[in-house]
Design a protein around this motif. Structure first.
Motif, PDB file in Angstrom:
ATOM      1  N   ILE A 169      -8.281  -3.771  -6.407  1.00  0.00           N
ATOM      2  CA  ILE A 169      -7.272  -3.469  -5.373  1.00  0.00           C
ATOM      3  C   ILE A 169      -7.247  -1.964  -5.150  1.00  0.00           C
ATOM      4  O   ILE A 169      -7.064  -1.177  -6.081  1.00  0.00           O
ATOM      5  CB  ILE A 169      -5.884  -3.979  -5.797  1.00  0.00           C
ATOM      6  CG1 ILE A 169      -5.925  -5.509  -5.845  1.00  0.00           C
ATOM      7  CG2 ILE A 169      -4.814  -3.514  -4.803  1.00  0.00           C
ATOM      8  CD1 ILE A 169      -4.663  -6.158  -6.295  1.00  0.00           C
ATOM      9  N   VAL A 170      -7.495  -1.572  -3.888  1.00  0.00           N
ATOM     10  CA  VAL A 170      -7.463  -0.149  -3.519  1.00  0.00           C
ATOM     11  C   VAL A 170      -6.611  -0.004  -2.254  1.00  0.00           C
ATOM     12  O   VAL A 170      -6.832  -0.722  -1.274  1.00  0.00           O
ATOM     13  CB  VAL A 170      -8.889   0.396  -3.257  1.00  0.00           C
ATOM     14  CG1 VAL A 170      -8.835   1.888  -2.907  1.00  0.00           C
ATOM     15  CG2 VAL A 170      -9.802   0.174  -4.445  1.00  0.00           C
ATOM     16  N   GLY A 171      -5.646   0.892  -2.293  1.00  0.00           N
ATOM     17  CA  GLY A 171      -4.772   1.104  -1.122  1.00  0.00           C
ATOM     18  C   GLY A 171      -4.030  -0.150  -0.728  1.00  0.00           C
ATOM     19  O   GLY A 171      -3.770  -0.377   0.460  1.00  0.00           O
ATOM     20  N   GLY A 172      -3.679  -0.979  -1.723  1.00  0.00           N
ATOM     21  CA  GLY A 172      -2.893  -2.184  -1.451  1.00  0.00           C
ATOM     22  C   GLY A 172      -3.719  -3.347  -0.924  1.00  0.00           C
ATOM     23  O   GLY A 172      -3.161  -4.404  -0.617  1.00  0.00           O
ATOM     24  N   ASP A 186      -1.512  -3.230 -11.181  1.00  0.00           N
ATOM     25  CA  ASP A 186      -2.725  -3.745 -10.526  1.00  0.00           C
ATOM     26  C   ASP A 186      -3.858  -2.724 -10.532  1.00  0.00           C
ATOM     27  O   ASP A 186      -4.943  -2.997 -10.045  1.00  0.00           O
ATOM     28  CB  ASP A 186      -2.406  -4.230  -9.103  1.00  0.00           C
ATOM     29  CG  ASP A 186      -1.913  -3.106  -8.194  1.00  0.00           C
ATOM     30  OD1 ASP A 186      -1.931  -1.926  -8.625  1.00  0.00           O
ATOM     31  OD2 ASP A 186      -1.486  -3.394  -7.064  1.00  0.00           O
ATOM     32  N   GLY A 187      -3.583  -1.495 -11.032  1.00  0.00           N
ATOM     33  CA  GLY A 187      -4.631  -0.474 -11.199  1.00  0.00           C
ATOM     34  C   GLY A 187      -5.133   0.126  -9.894  1.00  0.00           C
ATOM     35  O   GLY A 187      -6.279   0.581  -9.805  1.00  0.00           O
ATOM     36  N   ASP A 188      -4.265   0.178  -8.900  1.00  0.00           N
ATOM     37  CA  ASP A 188      -4.652   0.704  -7.582  1.00  0.00           C
ATOM     38  C   ASP A 188      -4.709   2.242  -7.651  1.00  0.00           C
ATOM     39  O   ASP A 188      -3.672   2.926  -7.558  1.00  0.00           O
ATOM     40  CB  ASP A 188      -3.606   0.238  -6.554  1.00  0.00           C
ATOM     41  CG  ASP A 188      -3.962   0.598  -5.120  1.00  0.00           C
ATOM     42  OD1 ASP A 188      -4.727   1.566  -4.917  1.00  0.00           O
ATOM     43  OD2 ASP A 188      -3.458  -0.081  -4.221  1.00  0.00           O
ATOM     44  N   VAL A 189      -5.913   2.797  -7.812  1.00  0.00           N
ATOM     45  CA  VAL A 189      -6.044   4.256  -8.000  1.00  0.00           C
ATOM     46  C   VAL A 189      -5.499   5.053  -6.819  1.00  0.00           C
ATOM     47  O   VAL A 189      -4.892   6.113  -7.002  1.00  0.00           O
ATOM     48  CB  VAL A 189      -7.512   4.714  -8.216  1.00  0.00           C
ATOM     49  CG1 VAL A 189      -7.939   4.557  -9.641  1.00  0.00           C
ATOM     50  CG2 VAL A 189      -8.450   4.054  -7.247  1.00  0.00           C
ATOM     51  N   ASP A 245      -3.779  13.173   2.722  1.00  0.00           N
ATOM     52  CA  ASP A 245      -5.245  13.184   2.785  1.00  0.00           C
ATOM     53  C   ASP A 245      -5.772  12.740   1.430  1.00  0.00           C
ATOM     54  O   ASP A 245      -5.323  13.238   0.396  1.00  0.00           O
ATOM     55  CB  ASP A 245      -5.728  14.606   3.116  1.00  0.00           C
ATOM     56  CG  ASP A 245      -7.211  14.620   3.448  1.00  0.00           C
ATOM     57  OD1 ASP A 245      -7.749  13.554   3.827  1.00  0.00           O
ATOM     58  OD2 ASP A 245      -7.839  15.688   3.312  1.00  0.00           O
ATOM     59  N   ALA A 246      -6.711  11.781   1.444  1.00  0.00           N
ATOM     60  CA  ALA A 246      -7.149  11.196   0.171  1.00  0.00           C
ATOM     61  C   ALA A 246      -8.664  11.043   0.106  1.00  0.00           C
ATOM     62  O   ALA A 246      -9.324  10.858   1.132  1.00  0.00           O
ATOM     63  CB  ALA A 246      -6.489   9.835  -0.004  1.00  0.00           C
ATOM     64  N   VAL A 247      -9.172  11.137  -1.099  1.00  0.00           N
ATOM     65  CA  VAL A 247     -10.591  10.825  -1.362  1.00  0.00           C
ATOM     66  C   VAL A 247     -10.627   9.771  -2.464  1.00  0.00           C
ATOM     67  O   VAL A 247     -10.005   9.953  -3.514  1.00  0.00           O
ATOM     68  CB  VAL A 247     -11.356  12.061  -1.888  1.00  0.00           C
ATOM     69  CG1 VAL A 247     -12.847  11.748  -1.994  1.00  0.00           C
ATOM     70  CG2 VAL A 247     -11.133  13.269  -1.009  1.00  0.00           C
ATOM     71  N   VAL A 248     -11.322   8.670  -2.210  1.00  0.00           N
ATOM     72  CA  VAL A 248     -11.510   7.656  -3.256  1.00  0.00           C
ATOM     73  C   VAL A 248     -12.976   7.719  -3.669  1.00  0.00           C
ATOM     74  O   VAL A 248     -13.870   7.704  -2.823  1.00  0.00           O
ATOM     75  CB  VAL A 248     -11.155   6.242  -2.742  1.00  0.00           C
ATOM     76  CG1 VAL A 248     -11.260   5.235  -3.885  1.00  0.00           C
ATOM     77  CG2 VAL A 248      -9.754   6.232  -2.147  1.00  0.00           C
ATOM     78  N   LYS A 261      -7.256  -1.263   7.141  1.00  0.00           N
ATOM     79  CA  LYS A 261      -6.257  -2.131   6.496  1.00  0.00           C
ATOM     80  C   LYS A 261      -5.494  -1.378   5.415  1.00  0.00           C
ATOM     81  O   LYS A 261      -4.293  -1.572   5.231  1.00  0.00           O
ATOM     82  CB  LYS A 261      -6.947  -3.356   5.872  1.00  0.00           C
ATOM     83  CG  LYS A 261      -7.222  -4.452   6.854  1.00  0.00           C
ATOM     84  CD  LYS A 261      -7.652  -5.720   6.140  1.00  0.00           C
ATOM     85  CE  LYS A 261      -7.695  -6.894   7.098  1.00  0.00           C
ATOM     86  NZ  LYS A 261      -8.145  -8.121   6.426  1.00  0.00           N
ATOM     87  N   MET A 262      -6.221  -0.531   4.669  1.00  0.00           N
ATOM     88  CA  MET A 262      -5.555   0.251   3.609  1.00  0.00           C
ATOM     89  C   MET A 262      -4.507   1.185   4.207  1.00  0.00           C
ATOM     90  O   MET A 262      -3.389   1.296   3.693  1.00  0.00           O
ATOM     91  CB  MET A 262      -6.578   1.106   2.841  1.00  0.00           C
ATOM     92  CG  MET A 262      -7.513   0.324   1.959  1.00  0.00           C
ATOM     93  SD  MET A 262      -8.573   1.502   1.079  1.00  0.00           S
ATOM     94  CE  MET A 262      -9.859   0.414   0.514  1.00  0.00           C
TER      95      MET A 262
END
Ligand SMILES: [Zn+2]
Length: 307
Positions: A169-172, A186-189, A245-248, A261-262
């Motif tokens: 799960i990333v960004g919900g 849920d470990g959503d970084v 502002d984000a970097v995954v 979607k995120m």
């Protein structure tokens, strides 16, 4: 508005107010005395006849004269009456006969010497305040109001190990992949790093302070709940989210196609438009744990503004 122009504006309005009050008092000083009679002409003449007054000040204006002063009996009681200009000669004669001292003055609102004399302390005060503020600024003083306004920035970082058999799960958003993050929730970084960035910008600690991973309540929790709670805390402190502002960083899977979607999910949790959230994806070029597909990480910078 910086502190200097703010101070100048404040001083201007204070000065404006003072001058206004000063002029008003000068023009209407004798009208606001509480211990004051407003006798009719005949009542006034009766007092003169009875010898109840010794002094009168007569203020001259174009069409009428204002007579003001204090009675001898009753003591400390003032009087004020206005007479037509034509009545003045006869009245003056009567006052002289009774030995009442008459002082004649021009109407006070045109007495600029008096106005300047009254304004002198104010001018000195304003000058002194300006001098003091310059001295304080040059010695490093900062306006406390200025500090409470403006823009705040926070940074957030998170990393989770990836293990087989867990949901990614990333960004919900749940992404189809054979591994997922190991974590208490849920470990959503992305949500975790975002939460830390928001709390950091508002000076409210970090995610561990508010949602300790020792609390069973948060086991397997949807991390969007953390964001909803962070948003409430920001509202209480009157902060609005201006931009995120984000970097995954993950080697696999590809995140870009899931960004719309995120952004929608994160924006909904935070109660902001999706265009305030910007997402980027990186791989680690095969280097270290992330590069080997053993972990996923996120960096987030959040910008808040005071409301
Ligand atoms: Zn985390």
């Amino acid at each position: 508005m910086n502190s200097s122009s703010f101070a100048k504006t404040l001083l201007f309005w204070i000065s404006f107010l003072f001058v206004g009050v000063l002029l008003w008092r000068l023009v209407s000083a004798n009208h606001i005395q509480t211990n004051e009679d407003q006798p009719s002409y005949s009542e006034f003449m009766a007092k003169v006849e009875a010898g109840d007054l010794k002094e009168v000040t007569m203020y001259l204006s174009p069409n009428s004269y204002d007579l003001q002063g204090e009675y001898v009996r009753p003591a400390n009681r003032g009087f004020h009456l206005t007479i037509p200009k034509e009545a003045a000669p006869a009245l003056m004669e009567q006052l002289r006969k009774k030995g009442v001292l008459v002082r004649v003055k021009e109407i006070r609102s045109s007495d600029w010497t008096l106005i300047l004399l009254n304004a002198a302390p104010l001018i000195l005060l304003v000058g002194f305040c300006l001098f003091l503020m310059r001295r304080m600024q040059s010695s490093g003083w900062r306006n406390p109001w200025r500090q409470s306004l403006g823009v705040r920035t926070g940074i957030g970082y998170d990393l989770h190990r990836l293990a087989e058999g867990r949901k990614l799960i990333v960004g919900g958003i749940e992404l189809p992949f054979d591994k997922g993050p190991v974590g208490h929730s849920d470990g959503d970084v992305l949500a975790h790093a975002l939460c830390d960035a928001l709390l950091g910008a508002a000076g409210l600690g970090d995610i561990g302070t508010h949602f300790p991973d020792t609390d069973p309540k948060w086991k397997g929790a949807n991390s969007l709940l953390f964001l909803e709670h962070a948003k409430k805390l920001l509202d209480e402190k009157h902060f609005a989210i201006e931009h995120v502002d984000a970097v995954v960083i993950t080697e696999k899977p590809k995140l870009g196609p899931h960004f719309p979607k995120m952004r929608e999910a994160l924006a909904k949790a935070l109660g902001i438009p999706a265009d305030k959230i910007h997402l980027k994806a990186k791989t680690n070029e095969g280097v270290d744990a992330i590069g080997r597909g053993e972990a996923i990480a996120a960096h987030v910078v959040a910008t808040l503004v005071s409301r």
